[in-house]
Design a protein around this motif. Structure first.
Motif, short mmCIF file in Angstrom:
data_model
loop_
_atom_site.label_atom_id
_atom_site.label_comp_id
_atom_site.label_asym_id
_atom_site.label_seq_id
_atom_site.Cartn_x
_atom_site.Cartn_y
_atom_site.Cartn_z
N MET A 1 14.52 34.45 13.00
CA MET A 1 13.64 33.31 13.10
C MET A 1 14.43 32.07 13.52
O MET A 1 13.99 31.31 14.37
N ARG A 2 15.58 31.91 12.88
CA ARG A 2 16.42 30.77 13.18
C ARG A 2 16.92 30.82 14.63
O ARG A 2 16.97 29.79 15.31
N GLU A 3 17.28 32.00 15.08
CA GLU A 3 17.77 32.15 16.45
C GLU A 3 16.67 31.88 17.46
O GLU A 3 16.91 31.30 18.52
N ARG A 4 15.44 32.28 17.10
CA ARG A 4 14.30 32.05 17.99
C ARG A 4 14.05 30.54 18.15
O ARG A 4 13.79 30.07 19.26
N LEU A 5 14.13 29.79 17.05
CA LEU A 5 13.93 28.34 17.12
C LEU A 5 15.05 27.68 17.93
O LEU A 5 14.81 26.76 18.71
N ALA A 6 16.28 28.15 17.73
CA ALA A 6 17.41 27.59 18.48
C ALA A 6 17.27 27.85 19.96
O ALA A 6 17.52 26.96 20.79
N SER A 7 16.84 29.03 20.35
CA SER A 7 16.68 29.33 21.79
C SER A 7 15.49 28.56 22.37
O SER A 7 15.54 28.13 23.53
N ALA A 8 14.45 28.33 21.56
CA ALA A 8 13.31 27.55 22.03
C ALA A 8 13.74 26.10 22.24
O ALA A 8 13.30 25.45 23.19
N TRP A 9 14.59 25.59 21.36
CA TRP A 9 15.09 24.22 21.51
C TRP A 9 15.91 24.08 22.77
O TRP A 9 15.75 23.14 23.53
N ARG A 10 16.82 25.05 23.04
CA ARG A 10 17.66 24.98 24.23
C ARG A 10 16.86 25.06 25.51
O ARG A 10 17.23 24.47 26.52
N ALA A 11 15.70 25.71 25.46
CA ALA A 11 14.87 25.86 26.66
C ALA A 11 13.93 24.67 26.85
O ALA A 11 13.28 24.56 27.89
N SER A 12 13.86 23.78 25.92
CA SER A 12 12.89 22.68 26.00
C SER A 12 13.41 21.54 26.86
O SER A 12 14.61 21.40 27.10
N ALA A 13 12.46 20.69 27.30
CA ALA A 13 12.80 19.51 28.12
C ALA A 13 13.57 18.49 27.28
O ALA A 13 14.43 17.79 27.81
N ALA A 14 13.27 18.40 25.98
CA ALA A 14 13.95 17.45 25.11
C ALA A 14 15.44 17.80 25.01
O ALA A 14 16.30 16.91 25.04
#
Length: 172
Positions: A1-14
């Motif tokens: 779960m934590r890795e999924r959130l981290a990868s989603a953050w890296r892929a975001s525009a922010a």
């Protein structure tokens, strides 16, 4: 779960925007975000709680003051309640039966009888014949020893009828 959130953050525009900033800019933006968070917590949580606590403290102090006043005046209040509970004065208790009997004899309908503190009784009459009201007053004075202390008689819309307020007491 934590890795999924981290990868989603890296892929975001922010994250792309943040990584494009220099280290000192990231530090300034981080400091601004921390100050904004503190201000939001103070305005949204701390200040309303402090205001509520001040209001409740004031309410408690008012209630304690009222309790102290009631405790200090308890004896006077009980004495006043005892005096009020005894009902109408003795003079008023003697006048009321005389008034009701005379009204029945004169054919007058009493709207309201109200004992007064001085021993008298206020009598209210509505839409009664003027002649019957005068007969009632005469019968009270002659037959029962009741005197009229105050009389207010107003003409009614119907000719020959009146509204009256009388203050009656025993003659002394």
């Amino acid at each position: 779960m934590r890795e999924r959130l981290a990868s989603a953050w890296r892929a975001s525009a922010a994250a792309t925007w943040w990584s494009g900033k220099a280290a000192y800019e990231q530090l300034v933006y981080g400091g601004l975000a921390a100050v904004a968070m503190v201000v939001l917590l103070w305005l949204g949580l701390w200040r309303p709680l402090a205001d509520w606590q001040a209001q409740e403290t004031a309410r408690l102090q008012r209630a304690q003051g009222l309790l102290a006043w009631v405790s200090a005046n308890e004896a006077q209040a009980r004495a006043a309640a005892g005096a009020a509970g005894k009902g109408a004065p003795a003079d008023a208790k003697a006048v009321i039966p005389a008034i009701t009997q005379a009204a029945a004899a004169a054919g007058v309908r009493l709207s309201r009888l109200q004992p007064e503190s001085g021993g008298g009784v206020s009598v209210f009459l509505q839409q009664q014949s003027f002649a019957q009201v005068v007969a009632l007053i005469a019968q009270l004075q002659e037959g029962s020893g009741v005197v009229v202390e105050l009389a207010s008689i107003d003409a009614h819309r119907t000719p020959g009828f009146v509204d009256a307020q009388l203050r009656l007491s025993l003659s002394r």
